[in-house]
Design a protein around this motif. Structure first.
Motif, short mmCIF file in Angstrom:
data_model
loop_
_atom_site.label_atom_id
_atom_site.label_comp_id
_atom_site.label_asym_id
_atom_site.label_seq_id
_atom_site.Cartn_x
_atom_site.Cartn_y
_atom_site.Cartn_z
N UNK A 55 66.20 -1.66 -48.38
CA UNK A 55 66.76 -0.76 -49.39
C UNK A 55 68.12 -1.21 -49.87
N UNK A 56 68.22 -2.50 -50.15
CA UNK A 56 69.43 -3.00 -50.80
C UNK A 56 69.53 -2.30 -52.15
N UNK A 57 70.72 -2.25 -52.71
CA UNK A 57 70.87 -1.69 -54.05
C UNK A 57 70.11 -2.60 -55.01
N UNK A 58 69.86 -2.08 -56.22
CA UNK A 58 69.13 -2.87 -57.20
C UNK A 58 69.87 -4.18 -57.49
N UNK A 59 71.19 -4.09 -57.62
CA UNK A 59 71.98 -5.30 -57.94
C UNK A 59 71.92 -6.30 -56.79
N UNK A 60 72.04 -5.81 -55.56
CA UNK A 60 71.98 -6.71 -54.40
C UNK A 60 70.62 -7.38 -54.31
N UNK A 61 69.56 -6.57 -54.46
CA UNK A 61 68.20 -7.12 -54.36
C UNK A 61 67.98 -8.17 -55.45
N UNK A 62 68.44 -7.86 -56.66
CA UNK A 62 68.26 -8.80 -57.77
C UNK A 62 68.94 -10.13 -57.47
N UNK A 63 70.14 -10.05 -56.94
CA UNK A 63 70.89 -11.27 -56.65
C UNK A 63 70.22 -12.10 -55.55
N UNK A 64 69.86 -11.43 -54.46
CA UNK A 64 69.25 -12.15 -53.33
C UNK A 64 67.93 -12.80 -53.77
N UNK A 65 67.13 -12.06 -54.53
CA UNK A 65 65.84 -12.59 -54.96
C UNK A 65 66.02 -13.75 -55.94
N UNK A 66 66.97 -13.63 -56.86
CA UNK A 66 67.22 -14.74 -57.78
C UNK A 66 67.64 -15.98 -57.00
N UNK A 67 68.55 -15.80 -56.06
CA UNK A 67 69.03 -16.96 -55.29
C UNK A 67 67.90 -17.59 -54.50
N UNK A 68 67.08 -16.75 -53.86
CA UNK A 68 65.97 -17.30 -53.07
C UNK A 68 65.00 -18.05 -54.00
N UNK A 69 64.74 -17.46 -55.18
CA UNK A 69 63.79 -18.09 -56.10
C UNK A 69 64.34 -19.40 -56.67
N UNK A 70 65.66 -19.49 -56.80
CA UNK A 70 66.28 -20.69 -57.39
C UNK A 70 66.63 -21.74 -56.34
N UNK A 71 66.28 -21.46 -55.08
CA UNK A 71 66.85 -22.29 -54.02
C UNK A 71 66.24 -23.68 -53.92
N UNK A 72 65.40 -24.05 -54.89
CA UNK A 72 64.99 -25.46 -54.90
C UNK A 72 65.72 -26.23 -56.00
N UNK A 73 66.76 -25.61 -56.56
CA UNK A 73 67.55 -26.28 -57.60
C UNK A 73 67.93 -27.70 -57.16
N UNK A 74 67.68 -28.67 -58.04
CA UNK A 74 68.04 -30.06 -57.74
C UNK A 74 69.10 -30.54 -58.72
N UNK A 75 69.90 -31.48 -58.27
CA UNK A 75 70.88 -32.09 -59.16
C UNK A 75 70.15 -33.05 -60.11
N UNK A 76 70.69 -33.23 -61.32
CA UNK A 76 70.13 -34.24 -62.23
C UNK A 76 71.19 -35.34 -62.35
N UNK A 77 70.86 -36.39 -63.05
CA UNK A 77 71.85 -37.46 -63.22
C UNK A 77 72.91 -37.14 -64.27
N UNK A 78 72.79 -35.99 -64.93
CA UNK A 78 73.74 -35.66 -66.00
C UNK A 78 75.13 -35.35 -65.44
N UNK A 79 76.15 -35.44 -66.30
CA UNK A 79 77.50 -35.11 -65.82
C UNK A 79 77.54 -33.68 -65.28
N UNK A 80 78.36 -33.44 -64.23
CA UNK A 80 78.43 -32.10 -63.62
C UNK A 80 78.71 -31.00 -64.64
N UNK A 81 79.54 -31.31 -65.63
CA UNK A 81 79.89 -30.29 -66.61
C UNK A 81 78.65 -29.82 -67.39
N UNK A 82 77.80 -30.76 -67.73
CA UNK A 82 76.59 -30.42 -68.48
C UNK A 82 75.63 -29.62 -67.59
N UNK A 83 75.51 -30.03 -66.33
CA UNK A 83 74.64 -29.28 -65.40
C UNK A 83 75.16 -27.86 -65.21
#
Ligand code: ATP
Ligand code: MG
Length: 409
Positions: A273-301
């Motif tokens: 029973x996390x708050x809606x905002x907490x749940x949204x954040x945790x779920x987004x982070x878990x879903x995005x947790x395979x984010x990979x770096x690309x060869x592009x400059x850090x600023x563009x990424x």
């Protein structure tokens, strides 16, 4: 062993008021523990022989909030601060392993201290009498450096299963070892956590995850009781990530849940029973947790991330990926994201130097085409193909619109 505690002035006034009216009164619990450990307490709880109605008579109804009269608690407003004043009490019968069946007011502070969970939390103090420490909490805190149950540990955990999680929480927060008998009882009684309400669990887990490096105090047997979606095989790596992360409970919870996948994160957040905002954040982070770096400059990424996720989420996600992989490339992208934010660089449609009205003025018909064109303009800016400059964008939009119309013909 009569060290002096530097009293908060408002708390001193509340103690004084009660003493002058003839009642016993002490600071108790966290504020005594934190003061002895040399930290500034975040609140000052007071216990007293006065009944709630007597406390209210001492300070006047105008200065009192009847916070939990049936548990004996009145919040007193004094010198700009708020102080919880609770009548000495004992708790009888925990038939359901979570709520005391009744509370009973008692005359002396020792009985009140005996109902408290750990020795380091079972100390009271006032200036006249000094430290009241019947269970050796001061020595446990400062010399033996252990968290130890008051009384027989298994019985105390049977009374209230939440104390099991509180044991690890205080261990992690104070960086104390666990008294062996207390730790053994906690593991043995761990199923009692199943009787505890989700709100109380999340409150304690949140505090546990806010400690500096809580991994040592997160045994898998205990964590699995409250987060059955945890992946046993991935657990050691998750704990290392938790310790490598800053003390931010949401990103640390996401680190634990990442191997469970988006569905696991959703179900865990719902159960806690996390708050809606907490749940949204945790779920987004878990879903995005395979984010990979690309060869592009850090600023563009960084700019691409800021275009689709909130700035706090981007910051947490990059910290998470860095903790999981040890790849400093994520830190470089995080630094670029901070820089972009400091510059108020355009990463969102709302930050574009043109808006929907400009498009209507160019002759675009009201409707979905407006949004599509603005998104396309944002992409140009994010990809750094165009500056976020009104004239440049209007020129580009004009050509683009003409092309679109021609394509339709
Ligand atoms: P914090 O600084 O995190 O608030 P705290 O010691 O004030 O630490 P609280 O959870 O606010 O912790 O509880 C206040 C006090 O009440 C504790 O110090 C302890 O004496 C007592 N207490 C709280 N919860 C329990 C419990 N479940 N069982 C027994 N005693 C408890
Ligand atoms: Mg407290």
């Amino acid at each position: 062993m009569n060290e002096k505690i530097n009293l908060d002035p408002g708390a001193a006034q509340v103690l004084d008021g009660l003493h002058r009216a003839g009642y016993k009164a002490y600071l108790v619990g966290g504020c005594v523990r934190d003061s002895l450990a040399g930290r500034a307490p975040h609140d000052w709880d007071i216990c007293t022989s006065a009944r709630p109605e007597q406390t209210m008579a001492v300070f006047g109804e105008k200065h009192c909030i009847p916070t939990g009269l049936q548990h004996g608690t009145v919040t007193v407003r004094q010198g700009g601060g708020f102080y919880e004043v609770t009548t000495f009490r004992v708790e009888g019968g925990y038939a359901d392993g979570r709520h005391p069946d009744r509370v009973e007011f008692v005359a002396d502070v020792e009985a009140d201290l005996a109902r408290r969970d750990f020795t380091i939390n079972a100390m009271a103090y006032n200036e006249a009498e000094g430290l009241i420490d019947p269970f050796g909490g001061r020595e446990d805190l400062l010399v033996r450096r252990v968290v130890r149950a008051v009384g027989e540990p298994a019985r105390r955990f049977e009374e209230d299963g939440l104390r099991i999680l509180r044991l690890y929480r205080f261990g992690a927060k104070e960086e104390l070892a666990l008294d062996p008998a207390t730790a053994a009882a906690a593991l043995q009684e761990r199923e009692r956590l199943g009787c505890v309400s989700a709100e109380r669990i999340w409150q304690e887990l949140y505090k546990l995850l806010s400690a500096r490096r809580p991994g040592r105090w997160m045994p898998p047997e205990i964590l699995r009781q409250i987060l059955p979606e945890l992946d046993g095989g991935a657990y050691p790596a998750c704990i290392r990530a938790v310790d490598a992360l800053p003390p931010d409970p949401l990103v640390r919870l996401a680190a634990l849940l990442a191997p469970a996948g988006p569905a696991g994160a959703v179900s865990a957040a719902a159960r806690l029973r996390c708050s809606r905002a907490e749940a949204g954040e945790v779920c987004t982070l878990a879903a995005e947790s395979s984010l990979a770096l690309t060869g592009d400059p850090p600023r563009l990424q960084a700019r691409r991330l800021l275009a689709r996720l909130a700035p706090d989420t981007v910051r947490r996600l990059l910290a998470l990926r860095r903790a999981q992989t040890g790849d400093e490339g994520f830190a470089a992208v995080a630094a670029a994201a901070n820089q972009l934010q400091a510059e108020h660089a355009c990463c969102r449609v709302s930050q574009l130097a043109v808006n929907g009205r400009d498009l209507l003025a160019l002759g675009v018909r009201p409707g979905p085409a407006v949004g599509r064109l603005l998104s396309a303009a944002l992409e140009q800016v994010v990809e750094e193909k165009l500056p976020n400059d009104r004239a440049a964008l209007l020129g580009w939009l004009q050509t683009r619109q003409t092309t679109c119309e021609q394509e339709k013909l």
